[in-house]
Design an enzyme around this catalytic site. Structure first.
Site, PDB file in Angstrom:
ATOM      1  CE  LYS A 113      43.441  48.430 -14.664  1.00 16.12           C
ATOM      2  NZ  LYS A 113      42.855  48.275 -13.312  1.00 16.12           N
TER       3      LYS A 113
ATOM      4  CD  GLN B 232      45.629  55.371 -11.627  1.00 12.94           C
ATOM      5  OE1 GLN B 232      45.591  55.581 -10.437  1.00 12.94           O
ATOM      6  NE2 GLN B 232      46.407  54.443 -12.170  1.00 12.94           N
TER       7      GLN B 232
ATOM      8  CE  LYS C 226      49.999  56.745 -11.084  1.00 13.13           C
ATOM      9  NZ  LYS C 226      49.799  56.122  -9.761  1.00 13.13           N
TER      10      LYS C 226
ATOM     11  CE  LYS D  19      43.799  54.927  -6.496  1.00 11.07           C
ATOM     12  NZ  LYS D  19      45.076  54.362  -6.957  1.00 11.07           N
TER      13      LYS D  19
ATOM     14  N   GLY E  11      43.661  47.270  -6.961  1.00  9.09           N
ATOM     15  CA  GLY E  11      43.921  47.540  -5.543  1.00  9.09           C
ATOM     16  C   GLY E  11      44.626  48.867  -5.324  1.00  9.09           C
ATOM     17  CG  ASP E  12      45.628  52.973  -3.719  1.00  9.22           C
ATOM     18  OD1 ASP E  12      46.464  53.271  -4.578  1.00  9.22           O
ATOM     19  OD2 ASP E  12      45.489  53.633  -2.680  1.00  9.22           O
TER      20      ASP E  12
ATOM     21  CB  THR F  52      53.366  49.389  -7.676  1.00  4.76           C
ATOM     22  OG1 THR F  52      52.128  49.031  -8.274  1.00  4.76           O
ATOM     23  CG2 THR F  52      53.434  50.883  -7.505  1.00  4.76           C
TER      24      THR F  52
ATOM     25  CG  ASN G 151      51.417  45.573  -3.570  1.00  3.01           C
ATOM     26  OD1 ASN G 151      51.613  46.383  -4.473  1.00  3.01           O
ATOM     27  ND2 ASN G 151      51.470  44.284  -3.785  1.00  3.01           N
TER      28      ASN G 151
HETATM   29  P1  NDP Z   1      49.223  48.992   1.340  1.00  2.00           P
HETATM   30  O1  NDP Z   1      47.924  49.143   2.031  1.00  2.00           O
HETATM   31  O2  NDP Z   1      49.641  47.652   0.889  1.00  2.00           O
HETATM   32  O3  NDP Z   1      50.397  49.577   2.240  1.00  2.00           O
HETATM   33  C1  NDP Z   1      50.382  50.908   2.665  1.00  2.00           C
HETATM   34  C2  NDP Z   1      51.565  51.113   3.589  1.00  2.00           C
HETATM   35  O4  NDP Z   1      51.668  52.495   3.883  1.00  2.00           O
HETATM   36  C3  NDP Z   1      51.377  50.405   4.930  1.00  2.00           C
HETATM   37  O5  NDP Z   1      52.622  50.060   5.468  1.00  2.00           O
HETATM   38  C4  NDP Z   1      50.685  51.485   5.756  1.00  2.00           C
HETATM   39  O6  NDP Z   1      50.854  51.352   7.153  1.00  2.00           O
HETATM   40  C5  NDP Z   1      51.407  52.720   5.263  1.00  2.00           C
HETATM   41  N1  NDP Z   1      50.520  53.867   5.414  1.00  2.00           N
HETATM   42  C6  NDP Z   1      49.289  54.032   4.861  1.00  2.00           C
HETATM   43  N2  NDP Z   1      48.750  55.174   5.268  1.00  2.00           N
HETATM   44  C7  NDP Z   1      49.650  55.744   6.081  1.00  2.00           C
HETATM   45  C8  NDP Z   1      49.674  56.954   6.807  1.00  2.00           C
HETATM   46  N3  NDP Z   1      48.632  57.811   6.778  1.00  2.00           N
HETATM   47  N4  NDP Z   1      50.778  57.252   7.547  1.00  2.00           N
HETATM   48  C9  NDP Z   1      51.811  56.393   7.593  1.00  2.00           C
HETATM   49  N5  NDP Z   1      51.850  55.222   6.926  1.00  2.00           N
HETATM   50  C10 NDP Z   1      50.781  54.911   6.184  1.00  2.00           C
HETATM   51  O7  NDP Z   1      49.157  50.017   0.110  1.00  2.00           O
HETATM   52  P2  NDP Z   1      50.045  50.041  -1.214  1.00  2.00           P
HETATM   53  O8  NDP Z   1      51.413  49.568  -0.908  1.00  2.00           O
HETATM   54  O9  NDP Z   1      49.265  49.362  -2.275  1.00  2.00           O
HETATM   55  O10 NDP Z   1      50.039  51.596  -1.573  1.00  2.00           O
HETATM   56  C11 NDP Z   1      51.018  52.485  -1.068  1.00  2.00           C
HETATM   57  C12 NDP Z   1      51.071  53.744  -1.913  1.00  2.00           C
HETATM   58  O11 NDP Z   1      51.384  53.395  -3.264  1.00  2.00           O
HETATM   59  C13 NDP Z   1      49.769  54.541  -1.996  1.00  2.00           C
HETATM   60  O12 NDP Z   1      50.075  55.906  -2.134  1.00  2.00           O
HETATM   61  C14 NDP Z   1      49.157  54.039  -3.287  1.00  2.00           C
HETATM   62  O13 NDP Z   1      48.242  54.978  -3.838  1.00  2.00           O
HETATM   63  C15 NDP Z   1      50.399  53.920  -4.143  1.00  2.00           C
HETATM   64  N6  NDP Z   1      50.269  53.040  -5.297  1.00  2.00           N
HETATM   65  C16 NDP Z   1      49.912  51.733  -5.163  1.00  2.00           C
HETATM   66  C17 NDP Z   1      49.828  50.922  -6.263  1.00  2.00           C
HETATM   67  C18 NDP Z   1      49.567  49.458  -6.162  1.00  2.00           C
HETATM   68  O14 NDP Z   1      49.702  48.774  -7.187  1.00  2.00           O
HETATM   69  N7  NDP Z   1      49.248  48.917  -4.980  1.00  2.00           N
HETATM   70  C19 NDP Z   1      50.012  51.465  -7.636  1.00  2.00           C
HETATM   71  C20 NDP Z   1      50.489  52.835  -7.663  1.00  2.00           C
HETATM   72  C21 NDP Z   1      50.569  53.588  -6.538  1.00  2.00           C
HETATM   73  P3  NDP Z   1      49.615  50.820   8.040  1.00  2.00           P
HETATM   74  O15 NDP Z   1      49.439  49.400   7.638  1.00  2.00           O
HETATM   75  O16 NDP Z   1      50.064  51.011   9.441  1.00  2.00           O
HETATM   76  O17 NDP Z   1      48.438  51.679   7.672  1.00  2.00           O
END
Ligand code: NDP
Length: 447
Positions: free
Chosen positions: A91, A112, A115, A127, A166-167, A211, A242
Site C-alpha cells: 500500500k 511506507q 508508516k 510506492k 495518490g502522491d 494527510t 493536497n
Molecule cells: P501535490 O502534488 O498535491 O503538492 C505538492 C506541493 O509541493 C506543490 O505545491 C508543489 O509545487 C510542491 N513541490 C513539489 N515538488 C517540489 C520541489 N521539488 N520543490 C519545491 N516544491 C515542490 O502533492 P502532495 O501534497 O500529495 O504531497 C506532498 C508531500 O506529502 C510529498 O512528500 C508526499 O510524498 C507527501 N505525502 C502525501 C500524501 C498524500 O496523501 N497526498 C500522504 C503522505 C505523504 P509545484 O506544484 O510547483 O510542483
C-alpha cells in the site's frame, strides 16, 4: 555518518553496495537503522530481519508510451516497488514528477513500511510513480498517460495484492483515469484496488483532507503534552498541494493562523492568514502558480520567488512539499524565527542536518512516517468501507482519523520511553514501526 553498531553498519554498507546512486533511499535506510541499535541489542533475533527488510519483495520498471496533443509519441518510465507485505497488501501512493527515479520510489516505499505499520492497520508498504511531468499537460494528455500507465501496472495490482493511491502529481483526477482503465481491462469493479477515489464511486470521506489534517492532529497532540493548543499560534506550511492545503485548513479550524505557503516557484507571506477559498481556487481548480495568490489577494501579501527559506516567524512549521526541502541552515533560521514544533507533512522534507539542529535546539520534531500517516490510514479506512460496501459520514471518519493519529503519537512516545529516548519521536516511530513488521516476518519464516 550517524554511529551504527557493527551489524547495522554491515547492513547499511550492503544497501550502499547493492543500490548504487540511490541517495534518497540510502538516506531513508540510514535514518531508520540509526534508531535500531537498542532494539538489536535487546533482541538479536531481529538482525537478519532488518537485512531482508531493506530489500524490496519486488521491483517493477516499465515503459509508458503515450500520444500528446500534437500527435507526438512520448515515452516515460513507470515504477512500482512492492517493498513489504508482512502486514497486508502493498500500500502506498503513485508520484508523477520529473524527478522520479528508482531511488526516490525506493525511499518512499521503505518509509511506507514503517508508516503503515504505525497506523496499526493491516497494510504493507509499497510506492510507485513515473518521471512524467503533469504540469502544463491537458486533461486529454493526463488521461492518455494514466491509461497507458495502468495498461502495464494493472497485472501487478489487486485488492489483496497491491493497492496504490495518490502522491505528488496524482490527485482525484488521475485516480479516476487510473481506476477507469483498471476496470476496463479487468472487467471488474474492484473498488479496493485503488484509494483516493471520488465520493460517488467508492471513495471515502476525509481521504482528500486526511494527510494534512492528520499532520495537524499530530502537532496538536504534541502541543497537548505541555497543556498547550493551536489557539493563537502562527504557522508556516510549505507546498500548496493536497497535504499543504488541508494542513492549513485544520490549523485554522483549531484557532491557529498560517501565514505562509509555497510551490516550486516561490512562496507567499500573508500576515492576515492564508485565505483558504482563494488558495483552493488557484491550486485545485485553476492549477495556477502561487504568485497568482498574492496578485489576487492584494494588500500587504507578498510573493517571493525562489525556495522557501523558513525564516518567516512562526511557532509551528509543517513542511508539506517534498523531500530534503528544509536543510540544516533552514532549520537554524526556523529556530531563530521562533519555531518550536515541526511536523513533517511531506515525506522526509527535513535533511538529517536539519533534524540534528532541531534536536539541539529542543524543537519538538515529528517525522513524516508518524505525522503524515493519516493519509494512508484513511486509505485503509476507504478499503474497509469498500470491503463492507458501506460509506461512513465525514464526522465519523474524521473522528477515526483523529483517534488513529492520537494512537500513533502515544505509541511513539511510549516506545521512545521504553528504549531510553524520552520525547524523541524519531526513535519512537522507527522502533514501534519496525517491531510490528519484524515480528510478522519472523512468524512467517524465511520468505
Ligand atoms: P501535490 O502534488 O498535491 O503538492 C505538492 C506541493 O509541493 C506543490 O505545491 C508543489 O509545487 C510542491 N513541490 C513539489 N515538488 C517540489 C520541489 N521539488 N520543490 C519545491 N516544491 C515542490 O502533492 P502532495 O501534497 O500529495 O504531497 C506532498 C508531500 O506529502 C510529498 O512528500 C508526499 O510524498 C507527501 N505525502 C502525501 C500524501 C498524500 O496523501 N497526498 C500522504 C503522505 C505523504 P509545484 O506544484 O510547483 O510542483
Amino acid at each position: 555518518m550517524t554511529e551504527l553498531n557493527k551489524q547495522l553498519h554491515y547492513i547499511y554498507d550492503e544497501v550502499l553496495r547493492r543500490n548504487p546512486g540511490e541517495a534518497e533511499f540510502h538516506q531513508a535506510v540510514l535514518e531508520v537503522l540509526s534508531s535500531l541499535g537498542p532494539v538489536v541489542a535487546k533482541h538479536p533475533q531481529y538482525t537478519s530481519v532488518i537485512q531482508r527488510m531493506c530489500e524490496p519483495e519486488r521491483q517493477i520498471i516499465f515503459r509508458v508510451p503515450w500520444v500528446d496533443d500534437a500527435g507526438n509519441v512520448q515515452i516515460n518510465r513507470g515504477f512500482r516497488v512492492e517493498f513489504n507485505s508482512a502486514l497486508g497488501p502493498f500500500k502506498g501512493g503513485l508520484r508523477f514528477h520529473p524527478s522520479v527515479y528508482i531511488g526516490i520510489i525506493k525511499f518512499l516505499g521503505f518509509e511506507q513500511i514503517f508508516k503503515n505499520s504505525l497506523t496499526g492497520l493491516p497494510i504493507g508498504g509499497g510506492k510507485g510513480g513515473s518521471d512524467f511531468d503533469p504540469k502544463g499537460r491537458s486533461d486529454g494528455e493526463i488521461m492518455r498517460f494514466c491509461q497507458s500507465f495502468m495498461t502495464e501496472l494493472y497485472r501487478h495490482l489487486g485488492e489483496y495484492t497491491d493497492v496504490p493511491a495518490g502522491d505528488i502529481g496524482v490527485g482525484g483526477r488521475e485516480i479516476g483515469y487510473l481506476f477507469g482503465q483498471y476496470k476496463r481491462i479487468t472487467n471488474r469493479y474492484e473498488s479496493g484496488v485503488l484509494t483516493g477515489k471520488g465520493l460517488s464511486w467508492g471513495g471515502s470521506q476525509v481521504r482528500t483532507e486526511a494527510t494534512g489534517y492528520g499532520a495537524v492532529f499530530f502537532a496538536d497532540e504534541i502541543l497537548k503534552t505541555s497543556g498547550d493548543s493551536f489557539e493563537g499560534k502562527r504557522a508556516v506550511v510549505s507546498g500548496s498541494g493536497n497535504v499543504a492545503i488541508y494542513a492549513i485548513e485544520k490549523i485554522h479550524q483549531l484557532g491557529g493562523t498560517v501565514v505562509a505557503c509555497s510551490d516550486s516557484s516561490g512562496y507567499v507571506v500573508d500576515e492576515k492568514g492564508i485565505d483558504l477559498d482563494l488558495i483552493k481556487e488557484i491550486k485545485e481548480v485553476k492549477r495556477e502558480r502561487i504568485e497568482a495568490y498574492a496578485t489576487a489577494r492584494g494588500g500587504d501579501t507578498k510573493f517571493v520567488s525562489g525556495r522557501l527559506t523558513w525564516d518567516v516567524p512562526c511557532d509551528v512549521a509543517v513542511p508539506s512539499a517534498t523531500q530534503n526541502e528544509l536543510t540544516g541552515e533552514d532549520a537554524a533560521r526556523l529556530v531563530k524565527a521562533g519555531g518550536k514544533i515541526v511536523a513533517e507533512g511531506a515525506n522526509m522534507p527535513c535533511t538529517p542536518d536539519a533534524v540534528k539542529v532541531f534536536a539541539e535546539a529542543g524543537v519538538k520534531f515529528a517525522p513524516g512516517k508518524a505525522a503524515n500517516a493519516g493519509g494512508v490510514a484513511t486509505s485503509a479506512l476507504e478499503m474497509q468501507q469498500n470491503a463492507s460496501r458501506d460509506s461512513w459520514s465525514f464526522e465519523y471518519t474524521e473522528q477515526r482519523l483523529a483517534t488513529i493519529m492520537r494512537g500513533i503519537h502515544d505509541r511513539c512516545l511510549a516506545t521512545a520511553d521504553e528504549y531510553g529516548a524520552p520525547g524523541n519521536y524519531v526513535v519512537g516511530a522507527n522502533i514501534a514501526g519496525f517491531i510490528q513488521v519484524a515480528d510478522a516476518m519472523l512468524a512467517m519464516g524465511v520468505i
